[in-house]
Motif scaffolding. Structure first.
Motif, PDB file in Angstrom:
ATOM      1  N   SER A  60      -0.891  -2.660   8.888  1.00 19.60           N
ATOM      2  CA  SER A  60      -0.634  -1.460   7.909  1.00 19.60           C
ATOM      3  C   SER A  60       0.168  -0.610   8.369  1.00 19.60           C
ATOM      4  O   SER A  60       0.277  -0.666   7.641  1.00 19.60           O
ATOM      5  CB  SER A  60      -2.346  -1.714   7.967  1.00 19.60           C
ATOM      6  OG  SER A  60      -3.127  -2.502   7.615  1.00 19.60           O
ATOM      7  N   LEU A  72       3.712   0.377   5.952  1.00 19.71           N
ATOM      8  CA  LEU A  72       3.340   1.882   4.899  1.00 19.71           C
ATOM      9  C   LEU A  72       4.483   2.583   5.443  1.00 19.71           C
ATOM     10  O   LEU A  72       5.328   3.431   4.713  1.00 19.71           O
ATOM     11  CB  LEU A  72       2.445   2.391   5.725  1.00 19.71           C
ATOM     12  CG  LEU A  72       0.937   2.262   5.018  1.00 19.71           C
ATOM     13  CD1 LEU A  72      -0.099   2.532   6.106  1.00 19.71           C
ATOM     14  CD2 LEU A  72       0.579   2.816   3.383  1.00 19.71           C
ATOM     15  N   GLY A 106       7.896   3.084   3.652  1.00 19.78           N
ATOM     16  CA  GLY A 106       8.051   4.408   3.101  1.00 19.78           C
ATOM     17  C   GLY A 106       9.575   4.756   2.911  1.00 19.78           C
ATOM     18  O   GLY A 106      10.512   5.181   2.319  1.00 19.78           O
ATOM     19  N   MET A 163       2.239   6.537   0.640  1.00 16.80           N
ATOM     20  CA  MET A 163       2.715   5.562   1.667  1.00 16.80           C
ATOM     21  C   MET A 163       2.132   6.278   2.996  1.00 16.80           C
ATOM     22  O   MET A 163       1.720   5.971   3.619  1.00 16.80           O
ATOM     23  CB  MET A 163       4.378   4.861   2.134  1.00 16.80           C
ATOM     24  CG  MET A 163       4.013   4.087   1.065  1.00 16.80           C
ATOM     25  SD  MET A 163       3.767   2.668   0.594  1.00 16.80           S
ATOM     26  CE  MET A 163       2.446   3.126  -0.517  1.00 16.80           C
ATOM     27  N   GLY A 214      -0.867   7.094   3.492  1.00 17.67           N
ATOM     28  CA  GLY A 214      -1.367   6.088   4.584  1.00 17.67           C
ATOM     29  C   GLY A 214      -1.238   6.144   5.667  1.00 17.67           C
ATOM     30  O   GLY A 214      -2.314   5.436   6.889  1.00 17.67           O
ATOM     31  N   ILE A 215      -0.377   6.242   6.293  1.00 19.09           N
ATOM     32  CA  ILE A 215      -0.017   6.750   7.833  1.00 19.09           C
ATOM     33  C   ILE A 215      -0.970   7.627   8.589  1.00 19.09           C
ATOM     34  O   ILE A 215      -1.674   7.372   9.655  1.00 19.09           O
ATOM     35  CB  ILE A 215       0.963   6.688   8.246  1.00 19.09           C
ATOM     36  CG1 ILE A 215       2.543   5.939   6.692  1.00 19.09           C
ATOM     37  CG2 ILE A 215       1.817   7.015   9.293  1.00 19.09           C
ATOM     38  CD1 ILE A 215       3.641   5.608   7.594  1.00 19.09           C
ATOM     39  N   ARG A 252      -5.482  -4.060   1.725  1.00 16.01           N
ATOM     40  CA  ARG A 252      -4.171  -3.469   0.732  1.00 16.01           C
ATOM     41  C   ARG A 252      -5.243  -2.928  -0.649  1.00 16.01           C
ATOM     42  O   ARG A 252      -4.574  -2.617  -1.238  1.00 16.01           O
ATOM     43  CB  ARG A 252      -3.907  -4.691   0.284  1.00 16.01           C
ATOM     44  CG  ARG A 252      -2.920  -5.508   1.206  1.00 16.01           C
ATOM     45  CD  ARG A 252      -1.575  -4.234   1.483  1.00 16.01           C
ATOM     46  NE  ARG A 252      -1.337  -4.298   0.168  1.00 16.01           N
ATOM     47  CZ  ARG A 252       0.223  -5.618  -0.533  1.00 16.01           C
ATOM     48  NH1 ARG A 252       0.278  -6.745   0.768  1.00 16.01           N
ATOM     49  NH2 ARG A 252       1.109  -5.056  -1.096  1.00 16.01           N
ATOM     50  N   ILE A 271      -4.342   1.135  -1.126  1.00 15.37           N
ATOM     51  CA  ILE A 271      -3.332   1.649  -1.511  1.00 15.37           C
ATOM     52  C   ILE A 271      -3.777   1.874  -2.966  1.00 15.37           C
ATOM     53  O   ILE A 271      -3.233   3.046  -3.104  1.00 15.37           O
ATOM     54  CB  ILE A 271      -2.526  -0.232  -1.815  1.00 15.37           C
ATOM     55  CG1 ILE A 271      -1.715  -0.396  -0.349  1.00 15.37           C
ATOM     56  CG2 ILE A 271      -0.867   0.768  -2.581  1.00 15.37           C
ATOM     57  CD1 ILE A 271      -1.649   0.127   0.712  1.00 15.37           C
ATOM     58  N   LEU A 295      -5.115   5.393  -2.849  1.00 17.14           N
ATOM     59  CA  LEU A 295      -3.198   6.022  -1.935  1.00 17.14           C
ATOM     60  C   LEU A 295      -2.651   6.971  -3.678  1.00 17.14           C
ATOM     61  O   LEU A 295      -2.080   7.515  -3.017  1.00 17.14           O
ATOM     62  CB  LEU A 295      -3.184   5.654  -1.036  1.00 17.14           C
ATOM     63  CG  LEU A 295      -3.571   5.000   0.766  1.00 17.14           C
ATOM     64  CD1 LEU A 295      -2.889   3.632   0.870  1.00 17.14           C
ATOM     65  CD2 LEU A 295      -4.003   6.540   1.407  1.00 17.14           C
TER      66      LEU A 295
END
Length: 218
Positions: free
Chosen positions: A86, A90, A94, A135, A138-139, A157, A160, A163
């Motif tokens: 994941s 991401l 990005g 992204m 998410g990180i 997923r 997402i 996010l």
């Protein structure tokens, strides 16, 4: 397409695909196999972005170098739900978005007049900024669990959508309050996103107005 120039047509296509991705993502969240649909949406978005941003062979090659890791990471996420896959997805997404945001910004600031393509690209940049920060959020969520009130570990997923929604609410400074950052780093990133979103709108509007004023009268 006969009434549209290639650049204008591809700009319409990119904006349409971006808007469609925002619509498709929440709709497939409750579907039995949302990952498959999201993967197709991602593939189409990547291809259209390359088509819209590139004119020379060298530009296609460079863009493909950013696109291939994204599509590879997408395959990893489909077959491997571990956190590392994941994060890889991401991060590559990005970088891909950053590349095209910079390319489109360069095109806008080298344009000599305001036309449909410039306006469409300016709108697409704003949407891609929202995706880019999604992204990044998410990180942060993956590296620092508990950083956000709505997600602990973004291994699915379907996360997402949350996010992207949070990022769009933040970059537009709507601030509904239903989703919130918790950790110091997440709060700082959210603040940076809100500031960048407002600076972008201010600078781009000033640029477009300046181009329009400077345009010689027919």
């Amino acid at each position: 397409m006969s009434h549209l120039k290639k650049g204008e047509f591809t700009s319409w296509a990119l904006l349409s695909v971006l808007l469609l991705s925002f619509i498709v993502t929440p709709l497939v969240e409750g579907v039995g196999a949302p990952t498959f649909v999201l993967s197709i949406t991602l593939f189409v978005t990547v291809c259209v972005a390359i088509w819209a941003a590139c004119e020379k062979t060298s530009q296609y090659i460079v863009s493909a170098m950013f696109a291939i890791p994204v599509l590879t990471a997408n395959s990893f996420v489909i077959f491997d739900s571990r956190m590392l896959a994941s994060i890889y997805f991401l991060a590559t997404m990005g970088l891909f978005l950053s590349h095209f945001i910079l390319r489109f910004i360069k095109n806008i600031f080298t344009s000599q007049a305001v036309d449909t393509r410039v306006l469409l690209n300016a709108t697409s940049i704003y949407l891609m900024l929202g995706l880019l920060f999604a992204m990044l959020h998410g990180i942060v969520a993956a590296c620092v669990p508990g950083s956000y009130s709505f997600i602990d570990l973004p291994g699915n997923r379907e996360d997402i959508f949350q996010l992207v929604y949070f990022s769009l609410v933040t970059i537009t400074t709507l601030g509904y309050g239903d989703l919130a950052p918790r950790s110091n780093f997440a709060q700082s990133l959210s603040g940076v996103e809100a500031v960048i979103g407002q600076i972008y709108l201010t600078v781009i509007i000033a640029r477009l107005v300046g181009l329009h004023i400077a345009k010689p009268k027919q």
